[in-house]
Scaffold this motif. Structure first.
Motif, PDB file in Angstrom:
ATOM      1  N   VAL A  43       0.818  -1.213   0.000  1.00  0.00           N
ATOM      2  CA  VAL A  43       0.000   0.000   0.000  1.00  0.00           C
ATOM      3  C   VAL A  43       0.855   1.268   0.000  1.00  0.00           C
ATOM      4  CG1 VAL A  43      -1.667   1.360   1.348  1.00  0.00           C
ATOM      5  CG2 VAL A  43      -2.072  -1.069   0.911  1.00  0.00           C
ATOM      6  N   PRO A  44       1.888   1.386   0.848  1.00  0.00           N
ATOM      7  CA  PRO A  44       2.705   2.607   0.811  1.00  0.00           C
ATOM      8  C   PRO A  44       3.387   2.845  -0.537  1.00  0.00           C
ATOM      9  CG  PRO A  44       3.130   1.373   2.826  1.00  0.00           C
ATOM     10  CD  PRO A  44       2.282   0.502   1.944  1.00  0.00           C
ATOM     11  N   VAL A  45       3.746   1.783  -1.224  1.00  0.00           N
ATOM     12  CA  VAL A  45       4.371   1.919  -2.545  1.00  0.00           C
ATOM     13  C   VAL A  45       3.367   2.542  -3.514  1.00  0.00           C
ATOM     14  CG1 VAL A  45       5.361   0.670  -4.507  1.00  0.00           C
ATOM     15  CG2 VAL A  45       5.925  -0.028  -2.167  1.00  0.00           C
ATOM     16  N   TYR A  46       2.153   2.021  -3.527  1.00  0.00           N
ATOM     17  CA  TYR A  46       1.128   2.562  -4.422  1.00  0.00           C
ATOM     18  C   TYR A  46       0.779   3.999  -4.052  1.00  0.00           C
ATOM     19  CZ  TYR A  46       0.628  -2.014  -6.511  1.00  0.00           C
ATOM     20  OH  TYR A  46       0.873  -3.184  -7.178  1.00  0.00           O
ATOM     21  N   GLU A  47       0.741   4.300  -2.770  1.00  0.00           N
ATOM     22  CA  GLU A  47       0.458   5.679  -2.353  1.00  0.00           C
ATOM     23  C   GLU A  47       1.553   6.628  -2.845  1.00  0.00           C
ATOM     24  OE1 GLU A  47      -2.279   4.943   1.615  1.00  0.00           O
ATOM     25  OE2 GLU A  47      -0.107   5.098   1.871  1.00  0.00           O
ATOM     26  N   ARG A  48       2.813   6.198  -2.791  1.00  0.00           N
ATOM     27  CA  ARG A  48       3.912   7.033  -3.316  1.00  0.00           C
ATOM     28  C   ARG A  48       3.768   7.267  -4.815  1.00  0.00           C
ATOM     29  NH1 ARG A  48       7.142   3.960   0.255  1.00  0.00           N
ATOM     30  NH2 ARG A  48       7.856   2.619  -1.427  1.00  0.00           N
ATOM     31  N   LEU A  49       3.101   6.346  -5.493  1.00  0.00           N
ATOM     32  CA  LEU A  49       2.894   6.463  -6.940  1.00  0.00           C
ATOM     33  C   LEU A  49       1.627   7.239  -7.288  1.00  0.00           C
ATOM     34  CD1 LEU A  49       3.966   2.858  -7.959  1.00  0.00           C
ATOM     35  CD2 LEU A  49       5.229   4.981  -8.357  1.00  0.00           C
ATOM     36  N   GLY A  50       0.944   7.778  -6.271  1.00  0.00           N
ATOM     37  CA  GLY A  50      -0.224   8.618  -6.518  1.00  0.00           C
ATOM     38  C   GLY A  50      -1.565   7.935  -6.345  1.00  0.00           C
ATOM     39  N   PHE A  51      -1.585   6.672  -5.979  1.00  0.00           N
ATOM     40  CA  PHE A  51      -2.848   5.991  -5.723  1.00  0.00           C
ATOM     41  C   PHE A  51      -3.382   6.427  -4.370  1.00  0.00           C
ATOM     42  CE2 PHE A  51      -0.989   3.417  -8.974  1.00  0.00           C
ATOM     43  CZ  PHE A  51      -2.044   2.841  -9.657  1.00  0.00           C
ATOM     44  N   GLU A  52      -4.702   6.544  -4.274  1.00  0.00           N
ATOM     45  CA  GLU A  52      -5.350   6.940  -3.023  1.00  0.00           C
ATOM     46  C   GLU A  52      -6.494   5.989  -2.725  1.00  0.00           C
ATOM     47  OE1 GLU A  52      -6.773  10.845  -3.876  1.00  0.00           O
ATOM     48  OE2 GLU A  52      -4.786  11.756  -3.755  1.00  0.00           O
ATOM     49  N   SER A  53      -6.776   5.811  -1.439  1.00  0.00           N
ATOM     50  CA  SER A  53      -7.955   5.042  -1.048  1.00  0.00           C
ATOM     51  C   SER A  53      -9.190   5.849  -1.388  1.00  0.00           C
ATOM     52  CB  SER A  53      -7.930   4.755   0.455  1.00  0.00           C
ATOM     53  OG  SER A  53      -6.844   3.938   0.762  1.00  0.00           O
ATOM     54  N   SER A  54     -10.283   5.156  -1.669  1.00  0.00           N
ATOM     55  CA  SER A  54     -11.509   5.832  -2.041  1.00  0.00           C
ATOM     56  C   SER A  54     -12.696   5.170  -1.358  1.00  0.00           C
ATOM     57  CB  SER A  54     -11.700   5.762  -3.563  1.00  0.00           C
ATOM     58  OG  SER A  54     -12.988   6.200  -3.913  1.00  0.00           O
ATOM     59  N   ARG A  55     -13.536   5.974  -0.740  1.00  0.00           N
ATOM     60  CA  ARG A  55     -14.749   5.433  -0.117  1.00  0.00           C
ATOM     61  C   ARG A  55     -15.770   5.017  -1.174  1.00  0.00           C
ATOM     62  NH1 ARG A  55     -16.032   5.379   4.762  1.00  0.00           N
ATOM     63  NH2 ARG A  55     -18.202   5.971   4.498  1.00  0.00           N
ATOM     64  N   GLN A  56     -15.628   5.505  -2.395  1.00  0.00           N
ATOM     65  CA  GLN A  56     -16.595   5.168  -3.436  1.00  0.00           C
ATOM     66  C   GLN A  56     -16.293   3.844  -4.135  1.00  0.00           C
ATOM     67  OE1 GLN A  56     -15.018   8.278  -3.440  1.00  0.00           O
ATOM     68  NE2 GLN A  56     -16.689   9.223  -2.325  1.00  0.00           N
ATOM     69  N   LEU A  57     -15.100   3.332  -3.987  1.00  0.00           N
ATOM     70  CA  LEU A  57     -14.728   2.055  -4.609  1.00  0.00           C
ATOM     71  C   LEU A  57     -14.985   0.953  -3.601  1.00  0.00           C
ATOM     72  CD1 LEU A  57     -13.562   0.661  -7.085  1.00  0.00           C
ATOM     73  CD2 LEU A  57     -11.304   0.925  -6.064  1.00  0.00           C
ATOM     74  N   LEU A  58     -16.002   0.167  -3.847  1.00  0.00           N
ATOM     75  CA  LEU A  58     -16.428  -0.865  -2.910  1.00  0.00           C
ATOM     76  C   LEU A  58     -16.218  -2.234  -3.512  1.00  0.00           C
ATOM     77  CD1 LEU A  58     -19.785   0.889  -1.998  1.00  0.00           C
ATOM     78  CD2 LEU A  58     -17.610   1.078  -0.800  1.00  0.00           C
ATOM     79  N   GLN A  59     -16.138  -3.233  -2.662  1.00  0.00           N
ATOM     80  CA  GLN A  59     -15.963  -4.598  -3.115  1.00  0.00           C
ATOM     81  C   GLN A  59     -17.039  -5.490  -2.503  1.00  0.00           C
ATOM     82  OE1 GLN A  59     -11.864  -6.270  -3.131  1.00  0.00           O
ATOM     83  NE2 GLN A  59     -11.482  -4.535  -1.783  1.00  0.00           N
ATOM     84  N   ARG A  60     -17.449  -6.451  -3.247  1.00  0.00           N
ATOM     85  CA  ARG A  60     -18.328  -7.492  -2.711  1.00  0.00           C
ATOM     86  C   ARG A  60     -17.621  -8.806  -2.920  1.00  0.00           C
ATOM     87  NH1 ARG A  60     -24.276  -9.515  -4.523  1.00  0.00           N
ATOM     88  NH2 ARG A  60     -24.544 -10.880  -2.733  1.00  0.00           N
ATOM     89  N   HIS A  61     -17.405  -9.522  -1.831  1.00  0.00           N
ATOM     90  CA  HIS A  61     -16.688 -10.785  -1.893  1.00  0.00           C
ATOM     91  C   HIS A  61     -17.667 -11.944  -2.058  1.00  0.00           C
ATOM     92  CE1 HIS A  61     -12.839  -8.990  -0.823  1.00  0.00           C
ATOM     93  NE2 HIS A  61     -13.550  -8.221  -0.011  1.00  0.00           N
ATOM     94  N   ARG A  62     -17.186 -12.978  -2.658  1.00  0.00           N
ATOM     95  CA  ARG A  62     -17.976 -14.202  -2.840  1.00  0.00           C
ATOM     96  C   ARG A  62     -18.322 -14.770  -1.462  1.00  0.00           C
ATOM     97  NH1 ARG A  62     -15.462 -18.840  -6.422  1.00  0.00           N
ATOM     98  NH2 ARG A  62     -16.858 -18.105  -8.028  1.00  0.00           N
ATOM     99  N   PRO A  63     -19.586 -15.159  -1.263  1.00  0.00           N
ATOM    100  CA  PRO A  63     -19.977 -15.719   0.055  1.00  0.00           C
ATOM    101  C   PRO A  63     -19.320 -17.046   0.312  1.00  0.00           C
ATOM    102  CG  PRO A  63     -21.886 -15.552  -1.442  1.00  0.00           C
ATOM    103  CD  PRO A  63     -20.695 -15.050  -2.173  1.00  0.00           C
TER     104      PRO A  63
END
Length: 150
Positions: A130-150
């Protein structure tokens, strides 16, 4: 370090990295050969939407890879060719880590996605990266959600 877009000549090297990134060290050669053949067919059928970038050092062998999956989005009025993208299967051989190879691969894949018209690029990362991606400009987003297989 040389970063380039992968070609059909890189199928065996890419399959090897995918295999090493997902299996234990005691691999059967026959099994990796079968995976390489299956992987080559899979990629040939999806070349237009899955692009790989590879890293090489002084040798011709691939030491790292990053994939970008390009996903066409539903058109909207005034925007008939919308695209999103997802960075996938980033892997650098353990003895080549710590040299910026992974970051260079992710940058190349992200730039490709933006050049192809992607509105955004996502990545599903392990905690350590995660810190590597953040250094590359990626940010966490509350609008990007995931639904996992039950």
């Amino acid at each position: 370090m040389r970063i380039s877009e992968a070609t059909g000549d890189d199928v065996a090297g890419l399959a090897r990295l995918l295999w090493l990134n997902s299996s234990d060290e005691q691999l059967e050669q026959q099994a990796i050969d079968a995976f390489t053949a299956d992987f080559g067919k899979w990629w040939a059928a999806r070349e237009d939407m899955h692009v790989a970038y590879v890293a090489r050092l002084d040798q011709p062998e691939i030491v790292g890879m990053a994939w970008v999956a390009l996903v066409p989005r539903v058109p909207r009025p005034g925007a008939t060719s919308r695209m999103s993208a997802d960075i996938q299967s980033v892997f650098v051989m353990p003895d080549a880590r710590g040299r910026g190879i992974g970051s260079a691969l992710v940058k190349a894949a992200s730039e490709h996605a933006m050049g192809a018209g992607a509105l955004h690029v996502t990545v599903h990362s392990g905690r350590k990266a995660v810190p590597v991606y953040e250094r590359l400009g990626f940010e966490s987003s509350r609008q990007l959600l995931q639904r996992h297989r039950p």
